[in-house]
Design an enzyme around this catalytic site. Structure first.
Site, PDB file in Angstrom:
ATOM      1  N   LYS A  52       0.786  -1.277   0.013  1.00  0.00           N
ATOM      2  CA  LYS A  52       0.250  -0.105   0.084  1.00  0.00           C
ATOM      3  C   LYS A  52       0.992   1.655   0.310  1.00  0.00           C
ATOM      4  CE  LYS A  52      -3.415  -2.582   1.524  1.00  0.00           C
ATOM      5  NZ  LYS A  52      -4.489  -3.145   3.065  1.00  0.00           N
ATOM      6  N   GLN A  96      -5.563  -2.268   9.134  1.00  0.00           N
ATOM      7  CA  GLN A  96      -4.900  -3.043   8.683  1.00  0.00           C
ATOM      8  C   GLN A  96      -5.286  -4.418   9.297  1.00  0.00           C
ATOM      9  OE1 GLN A  96      -3.404  -3.754   5.533  1.00  0.00           O
ATOM     10  NE2 GLN A  96      -3.938  -5.840   6.494  1.00  0.00           N
ATOM     11  N   ASP A 119     -11.123   1.712   2.831  1.00  0.00           N
ATOM     12  CA  ASP A 119     -11.283   0.536   2.648  1.00  0.00           C
ATOM     13  C   ASP A 119     -12.952  -0.167   2.902  1.00  0.00           C
ATOM     14  OD1 ASP A 119      -9.099  -1.219   2.541  1.00  0.00           O
ATOM     15  OD2 ASP A 119      -9.028  -1.646   4.886  1.00  0.00           O
TER      16      ASP A 119
END
Ligand code: NDP
Length: 287
Positions: A52, A96, A119
């Protein structure tokens, strides 16, 4: 011979589009910033976070990394999320997953401002997807739709079957296929006669987490197959939920593993960040 849908190439095109948008925003005085929070040092999570960060560098998005120890309390993590929610220089917040067992993932995800939900996992984003309102799309399902469309398949009117109903892949992928006017069936572990259902599919999306579950006997000739699964086999090689060698001779298009859905997830995350920055700037009158 089936078309091998090249997720690497398609994700590169999307990252280039995002790079252009980020540069355009920068020219107009708007910076794009993603905050990435990692708890603990799970090696797989570190690889995902690293990917990322690399994608941020490529697209011109500034990334802020927060590495918290495994022992961090839920309250401390929530306090960091709250601080980032209130930091106007941060446009996207990503925590995460998975988190350690003593922290509630849902509580942490719901604490992220829906306006910074890069997300697309927040319940408000899920609700928006359901009702057709504007909201951030979860990255892997959004990537699946891009792969199908950009490789030349139209979804409208097609018989679409999704195997798997998780909140992060199966369910949102089915909702997105419906939004594209597909006729959608969702299968799961309690589905009877799975083979009969999947064999009806013009577009088959497989997200079950079982290596090579789907062989040619589950697939209609000429179908388009999207394999979301990712596993390491006994020889340490990556494979998917679909038996590629068995299925590819009879279908019209199929994603490989690796190099199919995998690279799309990060590209769609970059797209969400740029969108969050643009929407934020519009809201505050900067654009
Ligand atoms: P989950 O384990 O959360 O969900 C799996 C789903 O598959 C469940 O709905 C389950 O049904 C269903 N299922 C399991 N076994 C069967 C079976 N024999 N027949 C029919 N349905 C079955 O997995 P995820 O959705 O999170 O992930 C799926 C796969 O995709 C994994 O391999 C994961 O690693 C991969 N993945 C890849 C990503 C990428 O970027 N490429 C991103 C996210 C995931 P039930 O609900 O009844 O239990």
């Amino acid at each position: 011979m089936a078309l091998r849908i090249d997720g690497k190439a398609i994700s590169q095109i999307i990252k280039d589009e995002v790079k252009e948008e980020v540069a355009e925003l920068k020219k107009r005085g708007v910076d794009v910033c993603l905050a990435v929070i990692q708890v603990g040092d799970d090696p797989a999570s570190s690889v995902y976070v690293g990917n990322k960060k690399k994608a941020c560098e490529y697209t011109g998005i500034r990334s802020e990394a927060y590495n918290l120890p495994e022992s961090v309390s839920e309250e401390e993590l929530l306090a960091l999320v709250d601080r980032l929610n209130n930091d106007s220089a941060v446009n996207g917040i990503l925590v995460q997953l998975p988190l350690p067992a003593h922290i509630s993932e849902s509580r942490v995800i719901e604490a992220i401002s829906p306006e910074k939900d890069a997300d697309g996992f927040h319940i408000q984003s899920a609700g928006a997807l359901m009702t057709g309102e504007r909201g951030f799309l979860p990255c892997t399902p959004a990537g699946i739709i891009e792969l199908i469309k950009r490789s030349g398949t139209s979804i409208e009117g097609k018989e679409c079957v999704v195997v798997g109903r998780s909140n992060i892949v199966g369910k949102p992928a089915a909702m997105l296929l419906l939004r594209e006017n597909g006729t959608v069936t969702i299968c799961h572990s309690k589905t009877k006669n799975l083979r009969e259902v999947t064999k009806r599919a013009d577009i088959l999306v497989v997200a079950v987490g079982k290596p090579k579950l789907i062989d040619a006997s589950y697939v209609k000739e000429g179908a388009v197959v999207i394999d979301v699964g990712i596993h390491r086999n006994s020889e340490n090689k990556l494979c998917g939920d679909v038996d590629f060698d068995s299925v590819s001779p009879i279908v019209s298009a199929i994603t490989p593993v690796p190099g199919g859905v995998g690279p799309m997830t990060v590209a769609m995350l970059m797209k969400n960040c740029a969108e969050a920055a643009r929407l934020g700037a519009e809201k505050t009158g900067k654009l």
